[in-house]
Design a protein around this motif. Sequence first.
Motif, PDB file in Angstrom:
ATOM      1  N   PRO A   1       0.812  -1.233   0.000  1.00  0.00           N
ATOM      2  CA  PRO A   1       0.000   0.000   0.000  1.00  0.00           C
ATOM      3  C   PRO A   1       0.838   1.272   0.000  1.00  0.00           C
ATOM      4  CG  PRO A   1      -0.008  -1.001   2.173  1.00  0.00           C
ATOM      5  CD  PRO A   1       0.691  -1.975   1.273  1.00  0.00           C
ATOM      6  N   THR A   2       2.086   1.212   0.503  1.00  0.00           N
ATOM      7  CA  THR A   2       2.907   2.420   0.608  1.00  0.00           C
ATOM      8  C   THR A   2       4.282   2.176  -0.006  1.00  0.00           C
ATOM      9  OG1 THR A   2       3.900   1.854   2.739  1.00  0.00           O
ATOM     10  CG2 THR A   2       1.761   2.958   2.783  1.00  0.00           C
ATOM     11  N   GLY A   3       4.915   3.283  -0.371  1.00  0.00           N
ATOM     12  CA  GLY A   3       6.263   3.189  -0.922  1.00  0.00           C
ATOM     13  C   GLY A   3       7.274   2.712   0.100  1.00  0.00           C
ATOM     14  N   ASN A   4       7.073   3.046   1.384  1.00  0.00           N
ATOM     15  CA  ASN A   4       8.009   2.635   2.423  1.00  0.00           C
ATOM     16  C   ASN A   4       8.018   1.119   2.572  1.00  0.00           C
ATOM     17  OD1 ASN A   4       9.846   3.180   4.599  1.00  0.00           O
ATOM     18  ND2 ASN A   4       8.181   2.684   6.000  1.00  0.00           N
ATOM     19  N   SER A   5       6.831   0.523   2.645  1.00  0.00           N
ATOM     20  CA  SER A   5       6.759  -0.935   2.784  1.00  0.00           C
ATOM     21  C   SER A   5       7.233  -1.627   1.503  1.00  0.00           C
ATOM     22  CB  SER A   5       5.334  -1.370   3.121  1.00  0.00           C
ATOM     23  OG  SER A   5       4.413  -0.870   2.165  1.00  0.00           O
ATOM     24  N   ALA A   6       6.942  -1.020   0.343  1.00  0.00           N
ATOM     25  CA  ALA A   6       7.404  -1.611  -0.917  1.00  0.00           C
ATOM     26  C   ALA A   6       8.911  -1.631  -0.992  1.00  0.00           C
ATOM     27  CB  ALA A   6       6.822  -0.834  -2.101  1.00  0.00           C
ATOM     28  N   ASN A   7       9.545  -0.598  -0.471  1.00  0.00           N
ATOM     29  CA  ASN A   7      11.008  -0.524  -0.495  1.00  0.00           C
ATOM     30  C   ASN A   7      11.634  -1.602   0.379  1.00  0.00           C
ATOM     31  OD1 ASN A   7      13.566   0.880  -1.146  1.00  0.00           O
ATOM     32  ND2 ASN A   7      13.538   1.384   1.035  1.00  0.00           N
ATOM     33  N   ILE A   8      10.976  -1.913   1.507  1.00  0.00           N
ATOM     34  CA  ILE A   8      11.525  -2.904   2.436  1.00  0.00           C
ATOM     35  C   ILE A   8      11.564  -4.295   1.816  1.00  0.00           C
ATOM     36  CG2 ILE A   8      11.115  -4.069   4.640  1.00  0.00           C
ATOM     37  CD1 ILE A   8      10.007  -1.438   5.699  1.00  0.00           C
ATOM     38  N   ILE A   9      10.534  -4.661   1.054  1.00  0.00           N
ATOM     39  CA  ILE A   9      10.451  -6.027   0.529  1.00  0.00           C
ATOM     40  C   ILE A   9      10.634  -6.064  -0.988  1.00  0.00           C
ATOM     41  CG2 ILE A   9       9.028  -6.880   2.423  1.00  0.00           C
ATOM     42  CD1 ILE A   9       6.589  -6.510   0.694  1.00  0.00           C
ATOM     43  N   SER A  10      11.235  -5.013  -1.556  1.00  0.00           N
ATOM     44  CA  SER A  10      11.550  -4.978  -2.994  1.00  0.00           C
ATOM     45  C   SER A  10      10.307  -5.168  -3.853  1.00  0.00           C
ATOM     46  CB  SER A  10      12.592  -6.050  -3.333  1.00  0.00           C
ATOM     47  OG  SER A  10      13.760  -5.869  -2.578  1.00  0.00           O
ATOM     48  N   GLY A  11       9.210  -4.519  -3.460  1.00  0.00           N
ATOM     49  CA  GLY A  11       7.969  -4.598  -4.214  1.00  0.00           C
ATOM     50  C   GLY A  11       7.642  -3.295  -4.896  1.00  0.00           C
ATOM     51  N   VAL A  12       6.394  -3.147  -5.313  1.00  0.00           N
ATOM     52  CA  VAL A  12       5.911  -1.913  -5.926  1.00  0.00           C
ATOM     53  C   VAL A  12       4.608  -1.528  -5.249  1.00  0.00           C
ATOM     54  CG1 VAL A  12       6.991  -2.324  -8.157  1.00  0.00           C
ATOM     55  CG2 VAL A  12       4.681  -3.159  -7.752  1.00  0.00           C
ATOM     56  N   THR A  13       4.249  -0.247  -5.341  1.00  0.00           N
ATOM     57  CA  THR A  13       3.001   0.203  -4.738  1.00  0.00           C
ATOM     58  C   THR A  13       1.817  -0.202  -5.601  1.00  0.00           C
ATOM     59  OG1 THR A  13       3.086   2.340  -5.862  1.00  0.00           O
ATOM     60  CG2 THR A  13       4.168   2.175  -3.713  1.00  0.00           C
ATOM     61  N   LEU A  14       0.646  -0.236  -4.986  1.00  0.00           N
ATOM     62  CA  LEU A  14      -0.574  -0.566  -5.717  1.00  0.00           C
ATOM     63  C   LEU A  14      -0.839   0.442  -6.826  1.00  0.00           C
ATOM     64  CD1 LEU A  14      -2.806  -1.447  -2.635  1.00  0.00           C
ATOM     65  CD2 LEU A  14      -1.953  -3.072  -4.321  1.00  0.00           C
ATOM     66  N   HIS A  15      -0.616   1.723  -6.519  1.00  0.00           N
ATOM     67  CA  HIS A  15      -0.840   2.763  -7.531  1.00  0.00           C
ATOM     68  C   HIS A  15       0.097   2.587  -8.712  1.00  0.00           C
ATOM     69  CE1 HIS A  15      -2.938   4.843  -4.210  1.00  0.00           C
ATOM     70  NE2 HIS A  15      -3.630   5.405  -5.183  1.00  0.00           N
ATOM     71  N   SER A  16       1.346   2.245  -8.412  1.00  0.00           N
ATOM     72  CA  SER A  16       2.324   2.100  -9.488  1.00  0.00           C
ATOM     73  C   SER A  16       2.015   0.883 -10.345  1.00  0.00           C
ATOM     74  CB  SER A  16       3.730   1.983  -8.896  1.00  0.00           C
ATOM     75  OG  SER A  16       4.676   1.748  -9.911  1.00  0.00           O
ATOM     76  N   PHE A  17       1.667  -0.244  -9.709  1.00  0.00           N
ATOM     77  CA  PHE A  17       1.442  -1.477 -10.450  1.00  0.00           C
ATOM     78  C   PHE A  17       0.224  -1.368 -11.367  1.00  0.00           C
ATOM     79  CE2 PHE A  17       2.015  -5.922 -11.220  1.00  0.00           C
ATOM     80  CZ  PHE A  17       0.742  -6.413 -11.452  1.00  0.00           C
ATOM     81  N   PHE A  18      -0.871  -0.816 -10.833  1.00  0.00           N
ATOM     82  CA  PHE A  18      -2.085  -0.700 -11.635  1.00  0.00           C
ATOM     83  C   PHE A  18      -2.141   0.596 -12.426  1.00  0.00           C
ATOM     84  CE2 PHE A  18      -3.412  -3.591  -8.152  1.00  0.00           C
ATOM     85  CZ  PHE A  18      -3.720  -4.685  -8.938  1.00  0.00           C
ATOM     86  N   GLU A  19      -1.058   1.384 -12.333  1.00  0.00           N
ATOM     87  CA  GLU A  19      -0.925   2.631 -13.088  1.00  0.00           C
ATOM     88  C   GLU A  19      -2.106   3.565 -12.841  1.00  0.00           C
ATOM     89  OE1 GLU A  19       1.774   1.294 -16.846  1.00  0.00           O
ATOM     90  OE2 GLU A  19      -0.396   1.189 -17.107  1.00  0.00           O
ATOM     91  N   ASN A  20      -2.456   3.670 -11.558  1.00  0.00           N
ATOM     92  CA  ASN A  20      -3.541   4.583 -11.185  1.00  0.00           C
ATOM     93  C   ASN A  20      -2.989   5.983 -11.037  1.00  0.00           C
ATOM     94  OD1 ASN A  20      -5.302   2.505 -11.120  1.00  0.00           O
ATOM     95  ND2 ASN A  20      -5.406   2.324  -8.895  1.00  0.00           N
ATOM     96  N   SER A  21      -3.647   6.972 -11.606  1.00  0.00           N
ATOM     97  CA  SER A  21      -3.269   8.367 -11.390  1.00  0.00           C
ATOM     98  C   SER A  21      -4.143   8.933 -10.293  1.00  0.00           C
ATOM     99  CB  SER A  21      -3.454   9.185 -12.680  1.00  0.00           C
ATOM    100  OG  SER A  21      -4.799   9.149 -13.084  1.00  0.00           O
ATOM    101  N   TYR A  22      -3.567   9.732  -9.433  1.00  0.00           N
ATOM    102  CA  TYR A  22      -4.319  10.295  -8.322  1.00  0.00           C
ATOM    103  C   TYR A  22      -3.733  11.642  -7.971  1.00  0.00           C
ATOM    104  CZ  TYR A  22      -0.353   8.758  -5.537  1.00  0.00           C
ATOM    105  OH  TYR A  22       0.897   8.575  -5.033  1.00  0.00           O
ATOM    106  N   THR A  23      -4.520  12.458  -7.320  1.00  0.00           N
ATOM    107  CA  THR A  23      -4.082  13.785  -6.884  1.00  0.00           C
ATOM    108  C   THR A  23      -4.204  13.869  -5.392  1.00  0.00           C
ATOM    109  OG1 THR A  23      -6.299  14.661  -7.164  1.00  0.00           O
ATOM    110  CG2 THR A  23      -4.802  14.871  -9.040  1.00  0.00           C
TER     111      THR A  23
END
Length: 889
Positions: free
Chosen positions: A867-889
């Motif tokens: 769900p977050t960039g911090n947790s993604a960095n710890i386990i070498s993953g990607v965020t949900l927004h990045s993977f599904f290419e969701n744009s948000y403001t």
Amino acid sequence: MDPKHIPSELADLTVVEQQLICRISPCINVHMLGHGGIASGGHCVTFPQEVNEPAKIFPRLPEEINVIRVRKQGKNGTSKDFVVRRLKIQTALLFLKQYNSAYFDIIISKERLAALPIDGELSDIQTVEYQANTVHISDNGPAPDQTDPGEIEGNTHSSVILPDPHINIRKKVEDIVSDVVGQAHGDVTINKKVQLLYLGQLGKTHQKIQNGDNSLAKQILYFGASLRGTSQYWAQRAKELRALIQYQINDKKGLPAFFTTGSCAEYHFKPLRRLLSIYLKETSGTDVDLSDRSKLFEALQKNTHIVAKYFDLRTNDYFHDVMSPAFGVTTYWYRQEFAKSRGMVHWHGLCWRSDREPHNLINECIEKGLSDAECAATLSEWASIHFGLTGSHPAGQDENGLSLKKLWPPPEGTAPLPPDDKNPLIKLLMDVSLSQETLLEDHLLLTNRFNIHRCSDYCLTSKKGKERQCRMEFGTESSPGKQLRETPAIVKDKNGSLRLEMARDHPMLVQHSRFHSQGWRANGDISLIVSKSDVDNPSVDDILATEKYVCGYACKGNQPTGAVVDLFNDLVNCADESTGATAKSLCTKLLIGTVKRDISAVEASYELSSLPLYRSSHSFQNRNEKDTSSFYDFICKSGKVPVLTGCNIQASWPLDENYCRTMLLLHTPNWRQLLDVKNDTLSWVQQMESFLQTDVCPNFVKADIEKARKHINDDNQEDDIPITSEQCEQPEWMELVQPNPLYDDTYTDFKYDNGGPEYNWCQPTFNYPPDLGVSWLQNLQSYIDTNDKKLDIPHVDVLKMNNDQKFAFSIVMKTIQNYTNKSDQFEPLRMIVSGTAGSGKSFLIKCLVKAIRNTFLSNKSVQVLCPTGNSANIISGVTLHSFFENSYT
């Protein structure tokens, strides 16, 4: 922060005129200090205002703007701040309606315009009068002479802008607290944003505190650390500064060389005047004569963002371009501080020299067997040559060896004030560098201007039944001044630290560096840090004294976090639910109380301009101790100062297992497995006791333990302990709201069936394999190892998983095996693995990624989403927004 050009239609509006055309009024208490500074009393909270009916008919009526005028009793004169000009109001409203989208629907009432004065004050402004002899405790008087703006023409007024009547400020603050804390009867409170910690009822909170659990108060205080300028914010900076001191000691750079300060002479800095002139010309279109004291005062008060930006640039350049070449500084740390009396900024800094002086020189003197007097003479000569350090007046002596007091300022001497063209504060160093004579004259004039101490209420403090004493150690109120001395000496100050006293011929002269005074050209100080211990390995006492001195300045003026925690505990213990006290109300008081402070105009400009409140030659790396792949020395060699968080790094007495484990893992050299650090037959405390007796144990670790031991044995030591931030705990759920970085590696062809809303997550059950899955993992290991460099394989050993990890791993891999074999037993697996921090969830994920990618020889065979960039960095993953290419403001 640069507001750029202000349209002429909106320029020069008075306070009342601004309120007559505002759709929404903020709530800010503003009061004028006796010496020109503006202060904001109480606290300022920023939040969205749910205004149901913003003003629509303009101009607003006088009774709608709620302005209160405060003036001295007997003063019935007018003030330009309360003047209203009918044509000015009409012009401003027409401009806003045409060009401001927020004003497109307003109605301009001709009747209301006609009711305004053509050019005069509103007749029905509410007025509050005060007595002229009222003393404000918070006003400690002006700074030294360099900051005196001179006589200012006209009267100054203060005003209070009240909010719209239907805005309940108290309720707004409590609503904010409700988003942070919950009050429920269950175990968990959930709001619309995030699952939060459960605080429980007052009785449960009271029981926790009685059991010694301070976690609730610490977690609330954690939020203050993210607010710049709060006690918790500076407590974190003090932690970094202690880490920098330890880093330098570990790197054989020794203790700091000197402590330094510098003030802002905003009324005199020549470049600042030039910048203000240019800015005023560009924004107003007119030339302003800043040689006029009143106009200079007004320009400085209205353009604090220019002052803040200039001071930040000046300080940064001074450390880079002056401290480095002139004072030999290679490492530094400094912070900005804002004076309580008038709100102006100054800095405190800590510096290391590349040659490790003056500590090498002192050690050489000790090795030669020199006496303290001989050591002081040697150190004094070195400081005079390299720093221009002096305790004597630059006027010197006559042919008879007597001080030239005719060049001293009164009352000790008879020197008159220099003419304006000789004012040294408005000159640059290049202006006075024509010859040696002009440099000597400049030093003399600067010394008379700001290096002569004058005791006032600012520095005089008193204890019960005793005469007021100067906290700068310039004697008492009735007998001011320091002892004159013909020769230098190394003495102990009031805190017991060693200090070099230069020869002195003037009782009120501030010992100073001539190079620093003439280079910075404002009030400042350089104080050598004197230590007699080994340069490579300073003693425990010297480390404690240095940390206490400099870290106290890093959090100067702030309340220790421990004191706030104790205050909260007292509030809970004294609270009674029958009187309406609740856990939420107490948390509200604590949250507001810890961030409540006065913010000056200059500090507000620092915040709005995002200017740094501190700078350092080194960057700081916050590191979690659970990652044991790197050691303290390894991090130091990378060029970064390790700041340890998320673990127990604060010594307590008696020693506890968690602290000892942390220190041993960090500082034991050359270990690759736990048996290299500790034998199974010993506890961590026992191993630590043995480690403390070795030369391998760093002295700053011994210093931390000695400090904890002394604190227990001395009940009066509490006030002397520097502010720490270890009492501030980050709530576990805070990891969920860290910012998200962007990742380029996206997969658009991934399809996943989540089972739908009717899926029963509790239906499947699994039994542990008879041998806990060990034999199955050993068989699996034979075909998951590959040398394919195209695969992104985590570097983990699946055989090192614990029993719970092996069980979860086996369930996943067995499901995948059924899928690949097209077994009738295959069912899609949806599994949740929970556990506290450090239980091994990340390690399990990495083991699964390794096994699956090796099994299918494809990076796309498994996706790790967070769900977050911090947790993604710890386990070498990607965020949900990045993977599904969701744009948000």
